[in-house]
Design a protein around this motif. Structure first.
Motif, PDB file in Angstrom:
ATOM      1  N   ARG A 270       0.829  -1.205   0.000  1.00  0.00           N
ATOM      2  CA  ARG A 270       0.000   0.000   0.000  1.00  0.00           C
ATOM      3  C   ARG A 270       0.870   1.266   0.000  1.00  0.00           C
ATOM      4  O   ARG A 270       0.536   2.266  -0.642  1.00  0.00           O
ATOM      5  CB  ARG A 270      -0.916  -0.003   1.223  1.00  0.00           C
ATOM      6  CG  ARG A 270      -1.951   1.122   1.226  1.00  0.00           C
ATOM      7  CD  ARG A 270      -2.998   0.930   2.299  1.00  0.00           C
ATOM      8  NE  ARG A 270      -2.445   0.853   3.633  1.00  0.00           N
ATOM      9  CZ  ARG A 270      -2.472  -0.234   4.397  1.00  0.00           C
ATOM     10  NH1 ARG A 270      -3.042  -1.347   3.957  1.00  0.00           N
ATOM     11  NH2 ARG A 270      -1.942  -0.226   5.611  1.00  0.00           N
ATOM     12  N   ASP A 271       2.009   1.194   0.692  1.00  0.00           N
ATOM     13  CA  ASP A 271       2.910   2.346   0.771  1.00  0.00           C
ATOM     14  C   ASP A 271       3.821   2.478  -0.448  1.00  0.00           C
ATOM     15  O   ASP A 271       4.539   3.479  -0.574  1.00  0.00           O
ATOM     16  CB  ASP A 271       3.781   2.243   2.038  1.00  0.00           C
ATOM     17  CG  ASP A 271       2.971   2.375   3.319  1.00  0.00           C
ATOM     18  OD1 ASP A 271       1.838   2.906   3.245  1.00  0.00           O
ATOM     19  OD2 ASP A 271       3.455   1.924   4.369  1.00  0.00           O
ATOM     20  N   HIS A 272       3.813   1.471  -1.312  1.00  0.00           N
ATOM     21  CA  HIS A 272       4.661   1.502  -2.511  1.00  0.00           C
ATOM     22  C   HIS A 272       3.797   1.204  -3.744  1.00  0.00           C
ATOM     23  O   HIS A 272       3.894   0.138  -4.356  1.00  0.00           O
ATOM     24  CB  HIS A 272       5.796   0.476  -2.395  1.00  0.00           C
ATOM     25  CG  HIS A 272       6.769   0.768  -1.296  1.00  0.00           C
ATOM     26  ND1 HIS A 272       6.510   0.463   0.021  1.00  0.00           N
ATOM     27  CD2 HIS A 272       7.996   1.378  -1.322  1.00  0.00           C
ATOM     28  CE1 HIS A 272       7.537   0.844   0.762  1.00  0.00           C
ATOM     29  NE2 HIS A 272       8.443   1.401  -0.024  1.00  0.00           N
ATOM     30  N   PRO A 273       2.943   2.142  -4.104  1.00  0.00           N
ATOM     31  CA  PRO A 273       2.020   1.910  -5.224  1.00  0.00           C
ATOM     32  C   PRO A 273       2.731   1.662  -6.558  1.00  0.00           C
ATOM     33  O   PRO A 273       2.140   1.092  -7.473  1.00  0.00           O
ATOM     34  CB  PRO A 273       1.195   3.208  -5.270  1.00  0.00           C
ATOM     35  CG  PRO A 273       2.027   4.228  -4.558  1.00  0.00           C
ATOM     36  CD  PRO A 273       2.781   3.476  -3.510  1.00  0.00           C
ATOM     37  N   GLN A 274       3.996   2.062  -6.649  1.00  0.00           N
ATOM     38  CA  GLN A 274       4.742   1.826  -7.882  1.00  0.00           C
ATOM     39  C   GLN A 274       4.974   0.342  -8.149  1.00  0.00           C
ATOM     40  O   GLN A 274       5.315  -0.055  -9.274  1.00  0.00           O
ATOM     41  CB  GLN A 274       6.094   2.570  -7.846  1.00  0.00           C
ATOM     42  CG  GLN A 274       7.136   1.992  -6.903  1.00  0.00           C
ATOM     43  CD  GLN A 274       6.997   2.492  -5.466  1.00  0.00           C
ATOM     44  OE1 GLN A 274       5.963   3.011  -5.087  1.00  0.00           O
ATOM     45  NE2 GLN A 274       8.060   2.344  -4.695  1.00  0.00           N
ATOM     46  N   LEU A 275       4.781  -0.480  -7.112  1.00  0.00           N
ATOM     47  CA  LEU A 275       4.965  -1.929  -7.268  1.00  0.00           C
ATOM     48  C   LEU A 275       3.687  -2.624  -7.742  1.00  0.00           C
ATOM     49  O   LEU A 275       3.699  -3.831  -7.987  1.00  0.00           O
ATOM     50  CB  LEU A 275       5.423  -2.549  -5.944  1.00  0.00           C
ATOM     51  CG  LEU A 275       6.824  -2.165  -5.457  1.00  0.00           C
ATOM     52  CD1 LEU A 275       7.083  -2.753  -4.080  1.00  0.00           C
ATOM     53  CD2 LEU A 275       7.891  -2.629  -6.443  1.00  0.00           C
ATOM     54  N   LYS A 276       2.614  -1.872  -7.857  1.00  0.00           N
ATOM     55  CA  LYS A 276       1.350  -2.471  -8.286  1.00  0.00           C
ATOM     56  C   LYS A 276       1.516  -3.120  -9.665  1.00  0.00           C
ATOM     57  O   LYS A 276       2.041  -2.522 -10.594  1.00  0.00           O
ATOM     58  CB  LYS A 276       0.251  -1.417  -8.344  1.00  0.00           C
ATOM     59  CG  LYS A 276      -1.127  -1.996  -8.611  1.00  0.00           C
ATOM     60  CD  LYS A 276      -2.211  -0.913  -8.538  1.00  0.00           C
ATOM     61  CE  LYS A 276      -3.595  -1.517  -8.769  1.00  0.00           C
ATOM     62  NZ  LYS A 276      -4.658  -0.473  -8.698  1.00  0.00           N
TER      63      LYS A 276
END
Length: 309
Positions: free
Chosen positions: A24-30
């Motif tokens: 959730r804190d690293h949306p770039q990993l979505k």
């Protein structure tokens, strides 16, 4: 693709929450991560095998979130997939593998480190074949395999009701101590032969023999203080011809690795060890227990990459 295999029951669900918060804190990993949750004992093995077949070409790392037992299951699901890069986020009660890898015991810190450039380094695992099963049925272990007293302690602890209770109270260090005291009453020393690199050793009145890839077992006890993971050999610790009272003092000193000063402790090394007993022996491999009369333990013939210091 980053793959997570998460044991949702380990650490009272801590691992699942930490991964959810991290993503959730690293949306770039979505879209670059997939999570899988184990549902029963042994499920991580079949999950890892299926994931390896489906995603091995796109997988950057397979991250195990759980305890040492979860990692053991995943490792055995990857027997035929040695090129997959492994990582471990410890949320179990023992976490000896994390100690041996010299990675953080704080799961949040470790998870952040895995995505901040921590490198994969070679690690040589062990193989074992209880009762000399067919070679294609051998099993892998990461930390230790032991026969005798520590194996019976592990059997007792795994079957106990107090393990979950003490974990809830954050008193996990007491789990193994209670197991030691309870097993001390009933344990009968063993007699067996150990062939170490072709040389026969006959041990009598044995309390335990443990083969180690790194110093730790039992939730932080330094059973093999000199052990370093390497391609050549295991560190072998034998405790024999010792009284019960003296054994208690030995286990008090084992947390700091001073037990090797006892004359009843023998330290050896070997890369191929065959245990032979006329009576059934209890064993534990990374905390997973079983019983056998014979067992062949060897270094795996290749290293695997695991993220560590």
């Amino acid at each position: 693709m980053h793959i997570f295999i998460i044991n949702p029951t380990a650490g009272k669900g801590k691992g699942r929450k930490i991964v959810e918060e991290f993503l959730r804190d690293h949306p770039q990993l979505k879209g670059r991560c997939k999570t899988f949750h184990t549902k029963y004992e042994g499920h991580a093995t079949s999950l890892a095998e299926q994931i390896a077949v489906m995603h091995h070409e796109r997988m950057k790392q397979l991250i195990v979130v759980g305890g040492d037992g979860t990692f053991y299951e995943v490792l055995n699901g990857l027997k035929d997939h040695p090129n997959i890069h492994l990582a471990f986020v410890p949320v179990g009660s023992g976490n000896d593998l994390a100690r041996g890898l010299k990675t953080s015991l704080n799961p949040k810190r470790q998870l952040n480190a895995l995505f901040a450039g921590m490198k994969g380094k070679p690690y040589w695992f062990g193989t074992y074949r209880p009762d000399l099963l067919a070679k294609n049925r051998l099993k892998l272990f990461a930390s230790t395999i032991g026969f005798g007293f520590d194996a019976e302690i592990t059997e007792r602890v795994n079957a106990s009701r107090y393990k979950r209770f003490l974990n809830k109270l954050h008193l996990s260090f007491l789990i193994y101590i209670i197991g030691i005291l309870a097993t001390l009453i009933t344990f009968q020393p063993k007699t067996f032969e150990a062939k170490i690199d072709g040389k026969s050793h006959y041990f009598k009145n044995v309390w335990l023999i443990t083969l180690s890839n790194h110093p730790y077992f039992g939730g932080g006890m330094k059973i093999a203080p000199k052990a370093k993971n390497n391609q050549q050999h295991f560190s072998i610790t034998v405790v024999h011809n010792i009284s019960k009272i003296k054994l208690l003092f030995l286990f008090l000193s084992i947390f700091v690795g001073k037990h090797t000063r006892f004359k009843e402790v023998e330290e050896l090394t070997g890369s191929r060890i065959e245990i032979n007993s006329s009576k059934e022996l209890s064993y534990q491999a990374d905390g997973v227990t079983g019983r056998c009369y014979r067992c062949l333990i060897e270094k795996e013939d290749r290293s695997r990459l695991i993220k560590r210091k």
